[in-house]
Design a protein around this motif. Structure first.
Motif, short mmCIF file in Angstrom:
data_model
loop_
_atom_site.label_atom_id
_atom_site.label_comp_id
_atom_site.label_asym_id
_atom_site.label_seq_id
_atom_site.Cartn_x
_atom_site.Cartn_y
_atom_site.Cartn_z
N MET B 1 10.25 113.67 93.60
CA MET B 1 9.56 114.14 94.80
C MET B 1 9.09 112.93 95.61
N MET C 1 17.52 121.92 81.20
CA MET C 1 17.41 123.15 81.98
C MET C 1 17.60 122.80 83.46
N ASN C 5 15.47 126.01 88.00
CA ASN C 5 14.62 126.85 87.17
C ASN C 5 13.25 126.24 86.94
N PRO C 7 9.49 125.49 87.44
CA PRO C 7 8.35 126.05 88.19
C PRO C 7 7.72 125.03 89.13
N ILE C 8 7.73 123.76 88.78
CA ILE C 8 7.13 122.75 89.65
C ILE C 8 7.98 122.58 90.92
N ALA C 10 9.71 124.85 92.24
CA ALA C 10 9.43 126.04 93.06
C ALA C 10 8.17 125.85 93.88
N GLU C 12 6.97 122.93 94.93
CA GLU C 12 7.28 121.95 95.99
C GLU C 12 7.95 122.62 97.18
N GLN C 38 3.96 116.51 89.59
CA GLN C 38 4.44 117.13 88.35
C GLN C 38 3.32 117.63 87.43
N LYS D 9 13.92 127.25 74.31
CA LYS D 9 15.27 127.71 74.69
C LYS D 9 15.34 129.24 74.63
N GLU D 12 13.96 130.53 77.81
CA GLU D 12 14.90 130.35 78.94
C GLU D 12 15.97 131.43 78.95
N THR D 34 10.96 134.31 86.08
CA THR D 34 11.93 133.76 87.04
C THR D 34 12.19 132.27 86.82
N ARG D 35 11.27 131.56 86.21
CA ARG D 35 11.47 130.13 85.90
C ARG D 35 10.60 129.74 84.73
N CYS D 36 11.02 128.73 83.96
CA CYS D 36 10.13 128.16 82.93
C CYS D 36 10.58 126.73 82.65
N LEU D 42 5.51 128.48 83.94
CA LEU D 42 6.51 129.50 84.26
C LEU D 42 6.12 130.26 85.52
N THR D 43 7.10 130.87 86.14
CA THR D 43 6.82 131.75 87.28
C THR D 43 7.24 133.16 86.92
N LEU D 63 2.68 131.42 89.63
CA LEU D 63 3.03 130.32 88.74
C LEU D 63 1.89 130.19 87.73
#
Lengths: 76, 76, 76, 76, 76, 76, 76
Positions: B1, C1, C5, C7-8, C10, C12, C38, D9, D12, D34-36, D42-43, D63
């Motif tokens: 970032m 991953m 995917n 979350p961070i 997302a 941003e 992060q 995993k 995920e 939706t994310r992790c 996670l979201t 989140l």
């Protein structure tokens, strides 16, 4: 970030000065700063514990674990 | 970032500005930001503790350990 | 991953959106997300503290330390 | 240890499934994963907060910071 | 230290066994250990929460975050 | 920072000396310092727990986990 | 610092000895030390929980997460 902006470096420059240290449990220690490291672990000489600005107990030489520290008051 | 999105970099850019700092124990400190590092360890000059927006105590120069900080209000 | 995917990442992608942030001490802040990193350290612009969905206090620009955050509500 | 034994995993592999998440403060959130990431950040989409198995509040997209999580219930 | 002395390795060797897990908040979970990692993050199948040795709730498949764990009772 | 300023090194130089250790839960232990590491994990020989400066319990040889330590009083 | 001064190494040398372990929540466990690692994660065989020096509960084989440990009493 330049080293002169490091709060830890600022603490190292006060070695042998008298500092007051507030711990997370609200206790205040005062003494001569004799050592410190990057985790704010530090040793005080002639350490006293203060309560309402009065000496509550004398500890001589004491090592304080950095992660207990809330703030350190540094003389101007 | 990109670095311009870093909250810590944003703090560094406010060196010498007056900031208000809320600690996890609900205390509020206000003073001139004189140093900070990546852990949010920072030093304030002319630091005061506030209670209901009034000065409760004066500390002069103070080092606050970053992990105690809840938020930092930065002047617009 | 895969990064999509994260979350961070997302978070941003919501820079400049209005987000609500719940802290571990139950306070809720709302404002425009202007920076994040992060560790979930982040800055809000036009930040307000909410209580029962009403504005309790206005903070302007505020930096919140990530480790105090419980959750962040992101606009759909 | 082989990756197929990794709890992260396993999480995920449930992306887009409905999960229930218990936080350390006893709150329960339910929504579509939706994310992790590796820290369990996670979201959730269509997230709701539950109380006694009833919807207490709706959050849309949220989140959750991983270090607040006690457990995650995964559908069979 | 030799790997055979590692407590985590000992846990991995019990995959598919029934274990009881005490969390820091005093809750006890019991189930079939299906995955674990080096942080003691783990998944249980057929997980139940126990109270006074009786089943209080059934969770099916559950992921428990390792840093909440006090101890894990392993069958002899 | 030079090693002679390290608080941990200062502790190592007191091996075999009698030290008093305050834990975060307010208990005080006193004994002969027999080992220590960089995390302040340490072992005491002839360890006693003190209450109001009187011996409350005797423990013989004890290992104290460093992250529980508030401070260590070192003999002059 | 030489390995012979490491508190963790000292613990490893007591494998198969009976140790008493005090947790942060004040519980005491006693059993035969069968494994340990650098984080003080450890397993006990024939583990019992003690209350006022009497057996309160029997656990057989138990894995204790190191970060919960206050101290470990080692036989002389």
């Amino acid at each position: 970030m330049p080293a002169e902006n490091s709060p830890i470096k600022a603490l190292e420059q006060r070695l042998s000065d008298i500092v007051s240290i507030k711990l997370k449990d609200d206790r205040i220690f005062r003494g001569r700063l004799t050592r410190c490291d990057q985790y704010m672990n530090l040793t005080l000489g002639d350490a006293v514990e203060l309560e309402n600005d009065e000496t509550k107990a004398k500890y001589g030489s004491i090592l304080i674990r950095g992660n207990n520290i809330l703030w350190i008051q540094i003389p101007e």
